[in-house]
Design a protein around this motif. Sequence first.
Motif, mmCIF file in Angstrom:
data_model
loop_
_atom_site.group_PDB
_atom_site.id
_atom_site.type_symbol
_atom_site.label_atom_id
_atom_site.label_comp_id
_atom_site.label_asym_id
_atom_site.label_seq_id
_atom_site.Cartn_x
_atom_site.Cartn_y
_atom_site.Cartn_z
ATOM 1 N N UNK A 1 0.814 -1.207 0.000
ATOM 2 C CA UNK A 1 0.000 0.000 0.000
ATOM 3 C C UNK A 1 0.851 1.263 0.000
ATOM 4 N N UNK A 2 0.374 2.241 -0.746
ATOM 5 C CA UNK A 2 0.970 3.576 -0.729
ATOM 6 C C UNK A 2 -0.189 4.557 -0.565
ATOM 7 N N UNK A 3 -0.058 5.451 0.391
ATOM 8 C CA UNK A 3 -1.102 6.435 0.661
ATOM 9 C C UNK A 3 -0.593 7.836 0.397
ATOM 10 N N UNK A 4 -1.492 8.690 -0.024
ATOM 11 C CA UNK A 4 -1.170 10.102 -0.138
ATOM 12 C C UNK A 4 -2.431 10.897 0.191
ATOM 13 N N UNK A 5 -2.289 11.901 1.045
ATOM 14 C CA UNK A 5 -3.403 12.777 1.415
ATOM 15 C C UNK A 5 -3.158 14.135 0.768
ATOM 16 N N UNK A 6 -4.148 14.601 -0.001
ATOM 17 C CA UNK A 6 -3.970 15.825 -0.775
ATOM 18 C C UNK A 6 -5.228 16.694 -0.749
ATOM 19 N N UNK A 7 -5.055 17.975 -1.029
ATOM 20 C CA UNK A 7 -6.226 18.805 -1.285
ATOM 21 C C UNK A 7 -6.815 18.401 -2.642
ATOM 22 N N UNK A 8 -8.123 18.446 -2.766
ATOM 23 C CA UNK A 8 -8.779 17.999 -3.995
ATOM 24 C C UNK A 8 -8.286 18.764 -5.228
ATOM 25 N N UNK A 9 -7.826 19.981 -5.037
ATOM 26 C CA UNK A 9 -7.385 20.816 -6.154
ATOM 27 C C UNK A 9 -6.203 20.231 -6.922
ATOM 28 N N UNK A 10 -5.423 19.346 -6.299
ATOM 29 C CA UNK A 10 -4.266 18.781 -7.005
ATOM 30 C C UNK A 10 -4.474 17.312 -7.393
ATOM 31 N N UNK A 11 -5.711 16.837 -7.315
ATOM 32 C CA UNK A 11 -6.001 15.439 -7.650
ATOM 33 C C UNK A 11 -5.507 15.062 -9.036
ATOM 34 N N UNK A 12 -5.694 15.954 -9.981
ATOM 35 C CA UNK A 12 -5.298 15.648 -11.363
ATOM 36 C C UNK A 12 -3.823 15.266 -11.464
ATOM 37 N N UNK A 13 -2.984 15.886 -10.656
ATOM 38 C CA UNK A 13 -1.545 15.601 -10.721
ATOM 39 C C UNK A 13 -1.180 14.295 -10.003
ATOM 40 N N UNK A 14 -2.103 13.725 -9.240
ATOM 41 C CA UNK A 14 -1.821 12.497 -8.483
ATOM 42 C C UNK A 14 -2.563 11.278 -9.004
ATOM 43 N N UNK A 15 -3.293 11.433 -10.098
ATOM 44 C CA UNK A 15 -4.143 10.359 -10.604
ATOM 45 C C UNK A 15 -3.334 9.226 -11.260
ATOM 46 N N UNK A 16 -2.141 9.518 -11.717
ATOM 47 C CA UNK A 16 -1.289 8.518 -12.367
ATOM 48 C C UNK A 16 -0.964 7.382 -11.392
ATOM 49 N N UNK A 17 -1.285 6.162 -11.787
ATOM 50 C CA UNK A 17 -0.987 5.002 -10.961
ATOM 51 C C UNK A 17 -1.886 4.833 -9.757
ATOM 52 N N UNK A 18 -2.921 5.634 -9.671
ATOM 53 C CA UNK A 18 -3.838 5.591 -8.536
ATOM 54 C C UNK A 18 -4.786 4.397 -8.681
ATOM 55 N N UNK A 19 -5.000 3.680 -7.574
ATOM 56 C CA UNK A 19 -5.881 2.516 -7.580
ATOM 57 C C UNK A 19 -7.242 2.799 -6.955
ATOM 58 N N UNK A 20 -7.318 3.830 -6.111
ATOM 59 C CA UNK A 20 -8.582 4.200 -5.478
ATOM 60 C C UNK A 20 -8.467 5.603 -4.892
ATOM 61 N N UNK A 21 -9.608 6.278 -4.843
ATOM 62 C CA UNK A 21 -9.665 7.626 -4.275
ATOM 63 C C UNK A 21 -10.649 7.617 -3.111
ATOM 64 N N UNK A 22 -10.233 8.218 -2.007
ATOM 65 C CA UNK A 22 -11.097 8.385 -0.841
ATOM 66 C C UNK A 22 -11.451 9.868 -0.762
ATOM 67 N N UNK A 23 -12.751 10.144 -0.696
ATOM 68 C CA UNK A 23 -13.252 11.521 -0.688
ATOM 69 C C UNK A 23 -13.792 11.850 0.702
ATOM 70 N N UNK A 24 -13.225 12.877 1.321
ATOM 71 C CA UNK A 24 -13.707 13.318 2.626
ATOM 72 C C UNK A 24 -15.092 13.939 2.512
ATOM 73 N N UNK A 25 -15.895 13.837 3.567
ATOM 74 C CA UNK A 25 -17.271 14.340 3.502
ATOM 75 C C UNK A 25 -17.362 15.845 3.259
ATOM 76 N N UNK A 26 -16.334 16.585 3.644
ATOM 77 C CA UNK A 26 -16.360 18.037 3.479
ATOM 78 C C UNK A 26 -16.228 18.467 2.020
ATOM 79 N N UNK A 27 -15.860 17.534 1.135
ATOM 80 C CA UNK A 27 -15.769 17.886 -0.293
ATOM 81 C C UNK A 27 -16.673 16.998 -1.154
ATOM 82 N N UNK A 28 -17.621 16.323 -0.527
ATOM 83 C CA UNK A 28 -18.539 15.461 -1.276
ATOM 84 C C UNK A 28 -19.279 16.252 -2.357
#
Length: 110
Positions: free
Chosen positions: A35-62
């Motif tokens: 497992x590899x984890x990374x916690x980010x602000x949603x604004x930079x998701x596009x730059x972290x999507x490469x090789x991503x297997x799953x995204x967890x969305x916090x309720x404050x940005x649903x």
Amino acid sequence: MKIVLCCAGGFSTTMLMDSMKNTIKKSEKLKEEDFKFIAIPVDILESEVEGCDAVVVGPQIAHKLDYIKSIIDPHEIPYVVVDKETYGKMDGATVLKKVLIERKKADMKK
């Protein structure tokens, strides 16, 4: 498995990420090196999507789910929106279980 946790600023999500890591450490079946984890602000998701297997969305940005899906859907990346109660408890075990289920569903579609 690369899991990206998204929230407004990446701070509270780091605590949830740590809880998920602890769940893996305590598990007899799961291995930390898988497992590899990374916690980010949603604004930079596009730059972290490469090789991503799953995204967890916090309720404050649903409310940004349409934006998130526009980034992850082309890559067929599954996601989990964490409910407020689970998030408030920082229940990493429940979130990790949901992530693994959604990843398995996505793999079965392929």
